[in-house]
Scaffold this active site. Structure first.
Site, PDB file in Angstrom:
ATOM      1  N   LYS A  77      50.093  35.647  36.060  1.00  0.00           N
ATOM      2  CA  LYS A  77      48.807  35.453  35.393  1.00  0.00           C
ATOM      3  C   LYS A  77      48.720  36.464  34.248  1.00  0.00           C
ATOM      4  O   LYS A  77      49.176  37.605  34.385  1.00  0.00           O
ATOM      5  CB  LYS A  77      47.708  35.706  36.422  1.00  0.00           C
ATOM      6  CG  LYS A  77      46.295  35.334  36.021  1.00  0.00           C
ATOM      7  CD  LYS A  77      45.355  35.574  37.225  1.00  0.00           C
ATOM      8  CE  LYS A  77      43.912  35.249  36.917  1.00  0.00           C
ATOM      9  NZ  LYS A  77      43.040  35.482  38.106  1.00  0.00           N
ATOM     10  N   SER A 152      40.097  31.580  38.953  1.00  0.00           N
ATOM     11  CA  SER A 152      40.544  31.784  37.598  1.00  0.00           C
ATOM     12  C   SER A 152      42.059  31.746  37.426  1.00  0.00           C
ATOM     13  O   SER A 152      42.551  31.680  36.296  1.00  0.00           O
ATOM     14  CB  SER A 152      40.011  33.122  37.083  1.00  0.00           C
ATOM     15  OG  SER A 152      40.559  34.191  37.839  1.00  0.00           O
ATOM     16  N   SER A 176      39.708  33.544  43.280  1.00  0.00           N
ATOM     17  CA  SER A 176      40.494  33.107  42.121  1.00  0.00           C
ATOM     18  C   SER A 176      41.950  32.765  42.404  1.00  0.00           C
ATOM     19  O   SER A 176      42.622  32.207  41.541  1.00  0.00           O
ATOM     20  CB  SER A 176      40.447  34.165  41.021  1.00  0.00           C
ATOM     21  OG  SER A 176      39.219  34.085  40.332  1.00  0.00           O
TER      22      SER A 176
END
Lengths: 472, 99
Positions: A77, A152, A176
């Site tokens: 990420k 996310s 997330s």
């Protein structure tokens, strides 16, 4: 949706049926092929190929000394500091930021031979539940391009679900990792708070932020936490590794509590049916499943949306247009540099959260909102403690429904926040939790089952998850 | 239920070092009113006798050895890559902040 697990990929390398370079090239070509899903912000092609060649070379010299992740490509990420590409946190604020050092967890993965091939998309600064808040455009759900992948860590979940890489790193502050795992049909693991170092991870809410993994199997999640965990002198919140982190041997019959508050009439019938099926599977495996009520659990979301914005408003104060990151070019004074840089560098959701945080921390409101929320947090933790006296693990859905349409919730921030209602509880209490694929709804969209355990039960939790993967 | 006004937003923006336009302040006032309205349900929760929790693992006074670490190699990369106006003498050029 196919692709190898980590152990299959390492096995092929050690057998001489693959090279690290071939693994990296194949991963990059799959990622390019799936470019239309927008799961990535950048690739680290040059550095990845260099590292692959080094690994292939040392394998030829000393085949016995291969790392446990030798030649395995992965995606991080883009809120993990890493070399080979900028680290943007999907925000205009950090669009050109080059990390001067790497996150501890990336260093530990690399020490075992893993290779970061790309940086994945997220809601800017991880503020969101759908990856639509990215300043680099939304990621699309691998099962239906008109839907969100969850957030996310949406880019990481999509890259694993598309079969591009066997695993990806994510972060989980309120769900997330678990939510996108559930929406994309992969395994999402959120460790006990403090088990993995956050050094070199862009901070969101320091009292709940954890590093998590997205993978194709629970066994891979267990391997990854084994590689990455342990104290880090650079992150004072890290914990000692528990001795049973790599859980060996079978599990005796366990008591599993089905969380009543998560099975109400507002939950999609297909989701409820999938969770009930999962409970029946546990029973067939010899475990006992009974209902349990955690009365304060439905309050967790309100606690979360006070405490987390408060911490965000503090953590994001560092982006001032002076030290690093975006700086407004035409600011005429110091105040204007702060104001314009932050106005132009942050997006609407970043600002919303900073302002909520400032509101709940303001003089006259701090007791009514922030202190009150932290006290209800104690009540929530006590409810979990009471439940874990009777049950080894808790089970429920990850989200009340399957992946929603792009744009469906963007006009109504509160409705978007409600997506996190089932994941924030474990975050506020620092508990380990895992999202496991548990079938799909009539439209073919994946459903996730969430298992939650007491702090530091990670080894046993992932063992149970692995056992469940072997049963139909 | 608390109502957050556009004037409140301007005040909060100032405290947060954010510039917010008039239209933005109106949108944000609506959003924050809804969010604050939702979290206000906590006011009715009985928390008598409970202490707040600020961290969940109970660690206290975590220390590490007081040793000098050499970051000079990092500083080089940090400056080259992230400072737009790095002067040949190693100083960093910044905008004027004093009148």
């Amino acid at each position: 949706m196919s692709g190898e697990t980590i152990s299959q990929m390492v096995g092929r390398l050690l057998d001489g049926r693959a090279t690290a370079r071939a693994n990296v090239e194949a991963a990059l070509s799959r990622l390019t092929e799936h470019g239309s899903y927008n799961s990535l912000i950048s690739t680290c092609e040059q550095r990845a190929l260099q590292r692959a060649d080094q690994i292939d070379q040392s394998l030829r010299k000393e085949p016995g000394r291969a790392g446990r992740l030798a030649g395995v490509p992965f995606v991080a990420k883009d809120n993990f500091l890493s070399f080979g590409a900028p680290t943007t946190a999907a925000s205009k604020m950090l669009r050109n930021f080059q990390a001067p050092y790497q996150a501890t967890v990336i260093e530990r993965l690399e020490a075992e031979g893993a290779i970061c091939v790309a940086k994945s998309n997220l809601d800017a600064f991880a503020h969101g539940s759908s990856t639509e808040n990215s300043d680099f455009g939304p990621t699309l759900n691998p099962h239906d391009k008109s839907r969100v992948p969850g957030g996310s860590s949406g880019g990481s979940a999509a890259a694993v679900a598309l079969g591009s890489v066997p695993f990806a790193l994510g972060t989980d502050t309120g769900g997330s990792v678990r939510l996108p795992a559930s929406f994309c049909g992969v395994v999402g693991y959120k460790p006990t708070y403090g088990l993995l170092s956050r050094f070199g991870v862009v901070a969101m809410a320091s009292s709940t932020d954890v590093v998590g993994t997205l993978s194709r199997s629970a066994g891979d999640a267990a391997l990854l936490v084994d590689v990455m965990s342990g104290r880090d002198p650079h992150d004072a919140t890290t914990l000692d590794r528990p001795s049973d982190l790599r859980y060996k041997g079978g599990l005796r019959p366990l008591n599993v509590g089905l969380i009543e508050e998560f099975m109400g009439p507002e939950v999609d019938p297909a989701v409820k049916a999938a969770i009930e099926n999962t409970c029946q599977k546990l029973a067939r495996m010899g475990h006992r499943v009974n209902k349990v009520s955690l009365a304060s659990l439905p309050l967790a979301l309100a606690v979360y949306y006070i405490v987390v914005p408060a911490e965000i408003s503090s953590n994001l104060a560092r982006y001032d247009g002076i030290r690093y990151g975006y700086s407004a070019p035409r600011a005429a004074s110091l105040e204007a540099t702060y104001g314009l840089s932050r106005d132009q560098g942050f997006n609407a959701e970043n600002k919303r959260r900073i302002l909520i945080g400032t509101y709940v921390l303001s003089s006259g409101y701090i007791e009514a909102y922030y202190q009150k929320a932290q006290t209800v947090r104690t009540k929530l933790i006590n409810d979990f403690k009471a439940a874990f006296k009777r049950f080894d693990f808790l089970i429920g859905p990850v989200a009340p429904a399957t992946a929603f349409k792009l744009g469906q919730n963007t006009k109504d921030p509160l409705k978007m926040y409600l997506t996190d209602v089932m994941t924030v509880g474990a975050s506020m209490a620092g508990l380990p939790a895992v999202s496991l694929p548990a079938g799909s709804d009539p439209a073919g969209l994946p459903i996730g089952a969430q298992l939650i355990g007491p702090q530091l039960s990670d080894g046993k939790l992932l063992q149970l998850a692995q056992d469940m993967e072997g049963v139909n | 239920m608390s109502k957050v006004t556009p004037e409140d937003i301007q005040k909060l923006a100032q405290l947060s070092a954010l510039s917010v336009s008039r239209t933005e302040a109106e949108h944000l006032a609506r959003d924050l009113s809804a969010i604050v309205g939702y979290v206000e349900q906590l006011a009715a929760v009985d928390t008598a006798g409970l202490e707040p929790t600020y961290q969940v693992t109970g660690l206290q006074n975590v220390e590490r050895p007081d040793e000098v670490t050499d970051y000079s190699d990092l500083r080089h990369g940090l400056l080259d890559a992230n400072v737009p106006n790095l002067r040949p003498d190693g100083h960093i050029g910044v905008g004027r902040v004093l009148k």
